[in-house]
Design a protein around this motif. Structure first.
Motif, PDB file in Angstrom:
ATOM      1  N   GLY A  71       0.810  -1.210   0.000  1.00 38.19           N
ATOM      2  CA  GLY A  71       0.000   0.000   0.000  1.00 38.19           C
ATOM      3  C   GLY A  71       0.846   1.264   0.000  1.00 38.19           C
ATOM      4  O   GLY A  71       0.520   2.246  -0.682  1.00 38.19           O
ATOM      5  N   PHE A 195      -7.097  -4.432  -2.064  1.00 31.96           N
ATOM      6  CA  PHE A 195      -6.005  -5.300  -2.484  1.00 31.96           C
ATOM      7  C   PHE A 195      -6.591  -6.605  -3.008  1.00 31.96           C
ATOM      8  O   PHE A 195      -7.781  -6.899  -2.812  1.00 31.96           O
ATOM      9  CB  PHE A 195      -5.041  -5.584  -1.324  1.00 31.96           C
ATOM     10  CG  PHE A 195      -5.605  -6.496  -0.259  1.00 31.96           C
ATOM     11  CD1 PHE A 195      -5.347  -7.861  -0.286  1.00 31.96           C
ATOM     12  CD2 PHE A 195      -6.405  -5.990   0.754  1.00 31.96           C
ATOM     13  CE1 PHE A 195      -5.863  -8.689   0.682  1.00 31.96           C
ATOM     14  CE2 PHE A 195      -6.931  -6.827   1.732  1.00 31.96           C
ATOM     15  CZ  PHE A 195      -6.655  -8.173   1.686  1.00 31.96           C
ATOM     16  N   SER A 216      -2.288  -4.444  -5.592  1.00 33.95           N
ATOM     17  CA  SER A 216      -2.969  -3.236  -5.123  1.00 33.95           C
ATOM     18  C   SER A 216      -3.280  -2.363  -6.339  1.00 33.95           C
ATOM     19  O   SER A 216      -2.470  -2.263  -7.259  1.00 33.95           O
ATOM     20  CB  SER A 216      -2.102  -2.469  -4.129  1.00 33.95           C
ATOM     21  OG  SER A 216      -2.723  -1.257  -3.742  1.00 33.95           O
TER      22      SER A 216
END
Length: 761
Positions: A71, A195, A216
């Motif tokens: 992330g 995700f 992601s």
């Protein structure tokens, strides 16, 4: 069993002592084995639970770290810029982009396959190679720092447009399946997900090598999802966590099973899972762990019994789309756990052999000390049984049970001898007692015969011997009391008969009145029921009218809103017309200036003579064009002015329509309030009548039940009268003897009671 009973005490006693000793040793051994096994099972359970909890926490932390790093990298401006650059340059390469990239970065890469990532720029001069050189080093550092197999960028169309390691899946199209990589990318690009995870599986694009992927979404500067950033996870990380030596023994087995019922990790421990992973569909612990349960249980596996601790490993935040659950199982074979208690049991058995030998010697000595006195005592018992009461009883001086038996036998011998003497002296006394007893029995037989015939005045007048005189007195007193009781019963039966007659008559009258009352209440209930139905129907119609009026009010309000929006739209149109009029004035001014400039140009062209003829023609055309533009602008201005007037008229008309609709809405609102009040009043009336109807119905049911109860009371009174008459007839079969005057007095009392009941009625 018969042979065992026939054995002597000298043999029974040693056998009994040996059996007791063996039983005690066996019970002690079994208890020790069970206790030690249970304790060891508990310790192993704690250890396996610790192994399970530690490995599960490490696996979840490992996944969370990778997810957090993914992330963070996906949000970096460097990553977003790289994705946009690679995507635009990839599309510029055309339909043969994948073949072009594979040629320059895989086929013509001078480095071996495991070192393809060291080439930062291809030999071509395309923009893709320039951007590759710009971003490749940073991505390679991320791969090495995070211990990843690879880092990829996949477009929204499923094209692998970038890869750090340049493996076989680089510059390929995922298509509809794409293995674990395709699953991760599709999950990441789905709407509402943060995700996507492609679980470890054999990847076709990597020649069947097991791989797992974490993806992601990547967005551009406008917030649109254009690609996916993908981490290829290293299965060796999972195997390293499973193979940690903490709390493990040489026989401990660990299995990590995915949702597809196949093992995860390739470490040495997971390769030796055996039945833990190979029989996953038939393993209840793994099934429970995959469904979110945890615990410790015993399993019957193909390779034997095992104690297993199971727990789910949740990858990703709870309830987050894109995550998955693995089943972690730590097991220890039951044979290994029971080895220690079995060794202890063997030592206990070997130590019990000398103890049994000592117990046998003690039993033999004890048997000799008990069997000999018992033999002499048995002979003495035989003498007493044969009637020889003059011999001595041996072993009376012993303080144990044998001595107490000998003393008791001696006392029995003395009592038997005394009884024999008493029997010889009491034969004559028994003959006298039998004669007196025969006379008493004869007198009792005669009196009982009269009593059986119903003569309650029968008594025994002759005297009995002293021992039986109390029997005669008790018999006479019993017949007197029975005679008096029968007289009282006859009098009570007569009184009951008269009372039951009056009760039956009153019950019959009360039952008739109750039936009439029930019929009246039933008619009232029927009338209330009809009235309730009418009021309910009225309340229902009022509610429907209320609903229709409410809908009409809502429609009118919506129409008012439409009129308001229409006015606003016409106002916007009017403003637009004004702006267009301004623009037309500007066009008119431009046409005037153009005409003036063309005139000046014509004058200058005339001065130039022949050289300016062509320019004069152009100037003339410009003047004509400017004049036409001016005329068109004036005409458009005239039409817009007329349209503006029409729009203003429309605004006035729509305003009047809005005022009329407002008055209609106010009227409908007033009607709706009145109808609502009427509906509420009708509903309350219906509710009150329903409650009153229920009360009357309940009263009707109660009255009907009372009428039925009085009918039952009348029937019971009739039965009671019949029973009283039968009782009087039965009492009349007895002869009351000298107490006839009592019977007459009872009749008089009965007549008095009947007269009292008649007066009260």
């Amino acid at each position: 069993m018969s042979r065992l009973r026939s054995l002597s005490v000298a043999l029974k006693l040693p056998l009994l002592i040996i059996a007791i000793a063996m039983g005690c040793l066996g019970v002690a051994g079994a208890i020790s084995y069970e206790v030690s096994l249970a304790q060891l099972m508990q310790e192993v359970s704690f250890r396996l639970a610790a192994v399970r909890d530690t490995r599960a926490a490490l696996l979840e932390d490992w996944f969370d770290d990778k997810l957090e790093a993914l992330g963070d990298i996906a949000k970096q401006a460097h990553t977003i810029e790289a994705a946009s650059s690679f995507l635009s340059t990839y599309e510029s390469l055309g339909p043969e982009a994948n073949d072009y990239l594979r040629l320059h970065y895989i086929d013509e890469n001078p480095n071996p396959p495991e070192a393809r990532d060291t080439m930062e720029e291809a030999t071509d001069t395309t923009a893709y190679s320039l951007f590759h050189k710009k971003f490749h080093a940073a991505f390679r550092n991320d791969v090495e720092a995070l211990h990843l197999r690879d880092l990829l960028i996949v477009s929204a169309a499923g094209e692998v447009i970038y890869s750090v390691r340049k493996q076989e899946n680089f510059a390929t199209s995922l298509g509809e399946t794409g293995g674990a990589l395709g699953s991760a990318v599709r999950a990441a690009l789905a709407e509402g997900t943060e995700f996507g995870f492609g679980d470890f599986a054999a990847e076709p694009a990597l020649d069947g090598r097991v791989a797992g992927f974490l993806a992601s979404p990547l967005t551009n500067e406008w917030g649109d999802v254009t690609a996916a950033l993908v981490f290829e996870l290293d299965e060796a990380d999972v195997s390293a966590i499973l193979a940690m030596p903490s709390a493990l023994t040489a026989t401990t087995r660990i299995a990590l099973i995915g949702q597809d019922q196949t093992p995860r990790g390739t470490g040495s421990l997971s390769e030796e899972t055996g039945a833990l992973g190979d029989a996953a569909p038939d393993n209840p612990a793994i099934t429970a762990a995959l469904s979110g349960e945890s615990g410790v249980t015993e399993l019957a596996l193909p390779d034997g019994e095992s104690l297993a601790a199971f727990q789910p490993v949740r990858l990703g935040p709870p309830d987050a789309p894109g995550g998955t659950t693995w089943a972690l199982l730590a097991a220890e074979p039951s044979e290994v756990i029971a080895a220690g208690p079995r060794a202890m049991l063997g030592k206990l058995i070997r130590a019990a052999v000398p103890a049994l030998i000592v117990a046998l010697l003690v039993a033999v000595l004890a048997a000799r000390n008990i069997a000999r006195p018992l033999g002499r005592l048995t002979a003495a018992v035989g003498e007493v049984a044969a009637g020889h009461y003059d011999g001595e009883i041996p072993a009376q001086k012993r303080g144990d049970e044998i001595g107490r038996i000998a003393c008791a036998l001696d006392a029995l011998r003395r009592d038997l001898r005394q009884s024999r003497d008493d029997l010889q002296s009491g034969a004559s006394t028994r003959a006298e007692m039998q004669s007196a007893q025969a006379s008493v029995v004869e007198a009792l037989q005669t009196a009982l015969s009269r009593l059986a015939e119903g003569d309650l005045g029968s008594t025994i007048a002759q005297g009995f011997p002293e021992d039986y005189e109390r029997l005669r007195n008790d018999f006479n007193r019993a017949t007197d009391r029975l005679q008096q009781a029968m007289i009282d019963v006859s009098q009570s039966a007569e009184a009951i008969n008269h009372d039951v007659d009056h009760i039956a008559q009153a019950s019959e009258e009360l039952g008739q009145r109750t039936e009439r009352q029930a019929a009246t209440v039933e008619e009232t209930a029927a009338a209330l029921d009809q009235l309730t139905a009418s009021v309910s129907e009225a309340a229902k119609n009022a509610a429907e009218v209320d609903s229709i009026v409410g809908k009409a009010r809502e429609d009118a309000q919506a129409s008012g809103e439409v009129v308001r929006e229409t006015i606003e739209a016409i106002a916007v149109i009017e403003a637009s017309f004004q702006r267009i009029s301004g623009n037309i004035k500007v066009i008119d001014d431009i046409a005037f200036q153009t005409n003036l400039l063309a005139l000046n140009a014509g004058v200058e062209a005339a001065r130039a003579g022949d050289a300016g003829l062509g320019f004069a023609v152009v100037a003339s055309e410009f003047r004509m064009l400017a004049q036409r533009c001016s005329e068109a602008a004036r005409e458009i201005n005239t039409q817009i002015t007329a349209s503006s007037d029409h729009v203003q008229d429309g605004v006035r008309l729509v305003g009047r329509t809005g005022g009329a609709l407002k008055e209609i809405i106010d009227s409908i609102r007033t009607i709706a309030d009145r109808v609502t009040a009427i509906a509420d009043s009708a509903r309350e009336q219906s509710t009150g009548l329903s409650e009153l109807n229920s009360a009357v119905s309940e009263l009707d049911m109660t009255t009907q039940k009372n009428a039925a109860m009085f009918e039952q009371t009348s029937a019971a009174s009739s039965d009671l009268r019949s029973a009283a008459q039968g009782l009087r007839q039965n009492v009349g079969r007895f002869t009351l003897g000298s107490r006839a005057e009592s019977w007459t007095a009872g009749d008089t009392a009965t007549e008095k009671a009947a007269s009292r009941h008649a007066a009260s009625a």
